[in-house]
Design a protein around this motif. Structure first.
Motif, PDB file in Angstrom:
ATOM      1  N   GLY A 178     -10.149  -6.475  17.048  1.00  0.00           N
ATOM      2  CA  GLY A 178     -10.409  -5.150  17.588  1.00  0.00           C
ATOM      3  C   GLY A 178      -9.571  -4.062  16.965  1.00  0.00           C
ATOM      4  N   GLN A 179      -8.587  -4.466  16.169  1.00  0.00           N
ATOM      5  CA  GLN A 179      -7.700  -3.484  15.554  1.00  0.00           C
ATOM      6  C   GLN A 179      -8.240  -3.080  14.184  1.00  0.00           C
ATOM      7  OE1 GLN A 179      -3.984  -5.148  14.308  1.00  0.00           O
ATOM      8  NE2 GLN A 179      -3.026  -3.178  13.879  1.00  0.00           N
ATOM      9  N   ALA A 180      -8.073  -1.822  13.820  1.00  0.00           N
ATOM     10  CA  ALA A 180      -8.352  -1.368  12.457  1.00  0.00           C
ATOM     11  C   ALA A 180      -7.008  -1.249  11.759  1.00  0.00           C
ATOM     12  CB  ALA A 180      -9.085  -0.034  12.470  1.00  0.00           C
ATOM     13  N   LEU A 181      -6.740  -2.195  10.882  1.00  0.00           N
ATOM     14  CA  LEU A 181      -5.429  -2.237  10.224  1.00  0.00           C
ATOM     15  C   LEU A 181      -5.484  -1.423   8.938  1.00  0.00           C
ATOM     16  CD1 LEU A 181      -2.559  -3.515  10.039  1.00  0.00           C
ATOM     17  CD2 LEU A 181      -3.617  -5.330   8.683  1.00  0.00           C
ATOM     18  N   PRO A 182      -4.710  -0.371   8.841  1.00  0.00           N
ATOM     19  CA  PRO A 182      -4.701   0.404   7.587  1.00  0.00           C
ATOM     20  C   PRO A 182      -3.764  -0.232   6.566  1.00  0.00           C
ATOM     21  CG  PRO A 182      -3.342   1.492   9.254  1.00  0.00           C
ATOM     22  CD  PRO A 182      -3.882   0.239   9.883  1.00  0.00           C
ATOM     23  N   LEU A 183      -4.217  -0.288   5.344  1.00  0.00           N
ATOM     24  CA  LEU A 183      -3.386  -0.784   4.242  1.00  0.00           C
ATOM     25  C   LEU A 183      -3.270   0.367   3.242  1.00  0.00           C
ATOM     26  CD1 LEU A 183      -4.960  -4.347   3.758  1.00  0.00           C
ATOM     27  CD2 LEU A 183      -2.806  -3.782   4.914  1.00  0.00           C
ATOM     28  N   ALA A 184      -2.063   0.882   3.127  1.00  0.00           N
ATOM     29  CA  ALA A 184      -1.849   2.079   2.297  1.00  0.00           C
ATOM     30  C   ALA A 184      -1.599   1.656   0.858  1.00  0.00           C
ATOM     31  CB  ALA A 184      -0.685   2.897   2.864  1.00  0.00           C
ATOM     32  N   PHE A 185      -2.680   1.261   0.188  1.00  0.00           N
ATOM     33  CA  PHE A 185      -2.559   0.912  -1.228  1.00  0.00           C
ATOM     34  C   PHE A 185      -2.520   2.184  -2.066  1.00  0.00           C
ATOM     35  CE2 PHE A 185      -4.784  -3.092   0.132  1.00  0.00           C
ATOM     36  CZ  PHE A 185      -3.769  -3.957  -0.225  1.00  0.00           C
ATOM     37  N   THR A 230       2.297   0.748   0.555  1.00  0.00           N
ATOM     38  CA  THR A 230       3.311   1.517   1.271  1.00  0.00           C
ATOM     39  C   THR A 230       3.336   1.090   2.722  1.00  0.00           C
ATOM     40  OG1 THR A 230       3.001   3.383  -0.207  1.00  0.00           O
ATOM     41  CG2 THR A 230       4.083   3.839   1.890  1.00  0.00           C
ATOM     42  N   ASN A 231       4.516   0.742   3.178  1.00  0.00           N
ATOM     43  CA  ASN A 231       4.670   0.299   4.572  1.00  0.00           C
ATOM     44  C   ASN A 231       5.965   0.888   5.107  1.00  0.00           C
ATOM     45  OD1 ASN A 231       4.326  -0.971   6.966  1.00  0.00           O
ATOM     46  ND2 ASN A 231       4.838  -3.025   6.230  1.00  0.00           N
TER      47      ASN A 231
END
Lengths: 445, 192
Positions: free
Chosen positions: A148-155, A128-129
């Motif tokens: 430095g980024q925490a990339l969320p992946l909405a699987f 989901t994006n």
């Protein structure tokens, strides 16, 4: 002994073929049959093998074939000769349509092995994006993130089948990959049901990282590419669009777009004038000051402050400001034209029978010349005429020796014969080559 | 009126002086006395001098607290008071020594112990911080205001019309001239 040696020399050198599976961490020799494991229906999986010449003579690989429903060779094969110790890698693609047991015969030259696999109903995988869920039909995806980024992946996983499925395995592996939260296992999904499996990716350094998401029989690879964002040079925004000498000019730096990642830069001032001016500095006392931009921010900060100042000095010339980052420079140039003398403080006082006039200001031409004084009594009537002086030599000597730009302090004393208390005020004019500055009337207390 | 005779034209050049003396004096962050040259908003800190524990100069009285002594100078008359105080607050003609809770008043020639509390004068004015603004009550009672989002940590007189303020660890100079109240950043001395 001679007979034995002759016999040995007559033996042909042997070539030997070994077909190996490359699914594990080390090659494993393939036997007459091999279990490829469990695969989700609808997935397309490439199983990697290699044909290796383990003998001492060259080996010709003349044919590689695979026969069986759902199995294929993804790449066309052309005969090849392997030197001793050399190997030839190849893949077998397995794309089953429905659940059940599948087998195929893999043949490399005269070597054959029976490949077997179990196919089960697997969940669908979604990402989901921006509120939009997209089904991931390939076996892998690539994401980009900044260090430095925490990339969320909405699987999320869903059951597209007509009957319930049970998920017993759910995991993510790989450096920087983590599951933010996961449902309790075993997870039963009814037809059409979905469950969120949010994943985060973090990277502290530039480079690539591979994560593997295992959901039941499904395997999904995520290649994360971390980049260190480079800060664009920000625009220089002065608080005054037409700055002049004698100011503390407030400055802000603003990016046209929010910064992808945190960055730093340097704001530099360069002054070109008839003489050097030590007052032209930032608060740190120098002509360079560091700025920072936070990730996602547009405005630079200076040691935590949203703005900085630069003193514009008291000398005519050109002040050039440069906001420098690793990707470029933005520039603002201010021209301080030669102007009238500016008086910052002027005081008239009486000391006994002497009248004193004390004037502090600056002459950005550094060429002040003439002075006019006109005294008035307490009723405002002029006393005598205009008293003129041309202390040009005094000013010249002062500016020749001064390292303070155009700053000067003029103290003039007027001995009075008679009653000095009757003098009420004075008008002062002070001139330089640009023109004459009239001071406001100074009152004697 | 006729009795007034301004003897000017013949002596004027001899009676003029042009220079650039210090605008103010402040204690820098290292506790060193430092002259400030230049004009309002274009300051040039001079070379740091002697180390002091506290300092104030309102153009009338110059107060200095150094190890073992407190001194006050007015019109070249200096009085010295022996003390072990390490901090002092100067307000006009009175020094307050918090450690001993002493009020020391300087009459221009000598010190007197005083029971009077300071009336918070700063270079002849009363200066308060309230709701993000500095309120300056001039000697004539007129009140002027200027924006100052954070409360100053320290305020001391730096010259007749200047006060040295430390705000969020950064040095500032507050111009107190009636009708021309302004708050400026005081740059650090180059190379320090």
């Amino acid at each position: 002994m001679r007979l034995l040696l002759a016999f040995a020399a007559a033996l042909p050198l042997a070539a030997q073929l070994e077909v190996q599976s490359l699914q594990g961490s080390t090659p494993v020799a393939l036997g007459p049959s091999a279990n490829l494991g469990t695969v989700a229906a609808g997935d397309s999986t490439d199983f990697r093998f290699q044909a290796m010449n383990t003998g001492a003579a060259p080996l010709a690989i003349n044919s590689i074939t695979v026969g069986g429903t759902g199995y294929s060779l993804p790449a066309a094969f052309a005969p090849v000769i392997l030197a001793p110790g050399e190997s030839y890698p190849f893949s077998v693609r397995f794309s089953p349509k429905g659940e059940g047991s599948y087998s195929a015969s893999l043949a490399v030259n005269s070597f054959t092995s029976l490949l077997r696999a179990t196919v089960v109903l697997g969940p669908s995988l979604y990402l989901t994006n921006g509120g939009q869920a997209t089904e991931l039909t390939a076996g892998s995806m690539q994401v980009n993130l900044v260090t430095g980024q925490a990339l969320p992946l909405a699987f999320s996983i869903g059951n597209p089948h007509a009957r319930a499925i049970t998920i017993t395995d759910l995991s993510i592996s790989g450096p920087g990959f983590a599951m933010a939260s996961s449902p309790a296992l075993p997870l039963m999904l009814g037809p059409g049901e979905r469950a969120a499996i949010p994943v985060t990716v973090t990277a502290s350094a530039e480079g690539e990282a591979l994560g593997t998401l295992l959901v039941g029989a499904r395997r999904f690879d995520i290649l994360a590419t971390a980049i260190r964002p480079k800060l664009a040079p920000p625009a220089i925004v002065p608080s005054d669009s037409a700055p002049r000498n004698g100011q503390q000019l407030k400055l802000r730096l603003t990016l046209p777009q929010p910064a992808l990642g945190a960055g730093t830069g340097m704001l530099r001032a360069t002054f070109m004038g008839a003489s050097e001016d030590p007052a032209i500095v930032f608060p740190n006392g120098t002509r360079e000051i560091k700025f920072d931009v936070a990730a996602g921010g547009r405005d630079a900060t200076f040691g935590g402050a949203a703005e900085t100042v630069i003193q514009t000095g008291t000398t005519a010339g050109t002040l050039r400001l440069e906001a420098i980052t690793e990707t470029g420079v933005t520039t603002e140039t201010f021209r301080f034209e030669r102007g009238l003398i500016v008086v910052d403080e002027a005081v008239a006082r009486r000391s006994g029978s002497t009248l004193e006039i004390d004037i502090t200001g600056f002459d950005n031409t550094r060429a002040a010349g003439s002075l006019n004084f006109r005294f008035f009594d307490r009723s405002g009537a002029p006393i005598g005429g205009v008293i003129s002086a041309t202390p040009g030599e005094l000013f010249k000597n002062h500016f020749d020796q001064s390292v303070m730009g155009g700053v000067f302090r003029l103290r003039a004393s007027f001995p009075v014969t008679g009653d000095a208390t009757m003098v009420g005020s004075v008008l002062v004019e002070i001139a330089n080559p640009v023109g004459r500055t009239d001071l406001q009337r100074l009152l004697f207390p | 009126m006729k009795r007034i005779l301004l003897v000017l034209s013949t002596v004027l050049s001899a009676q003029q002086a042009i220079d650039a003396p210090p605008l103010a004096h402040v204690l820098n962050s290292d506790g060193l006395l430092m002259p400030i040259h230049g004009i309002a908003g274009n300051f040039v800190p001079g070379r740091a001098g002697m180390a002091l524990l506290a300092y104030s100069n309102d153009g009338d009285i110059e107060w200095r607290l150094e190890a073992g002594r407190l001194s006050a100078t007015r019109e070249e008359q200096t009085a010295v008071y022996v003390t072990t105080a390490t901090t002092a607050i100067f307000r006009g003609d009175t020094a307050y020594l918090p450690e001993t809770k002493d009020y020391i008043k300087f009459d221009g020639q000598m010190f007197h112990h005083s029971s009077e509390k300071s009336n918070l004068q700063l270079a002849g004015r009363k200066v308060f911080w309230k709701d993000g603004r500095l309120q300056i009550f001039q000697a004539d009672g007129a009140m002027e205001e200027i924006a100052c989002p954070l409360e100053p940590e320290r305020m001391t007189a730096a010259a007749a019309n200047w006060a040295h303020l430390v705000i969020e660890g950064r040095a500032h100079l507050l111009r107190l001239t009636p009708g021309r109240v302004e708050l400026f950043v005081l740059p650090e001395r180059r190379g320090e």
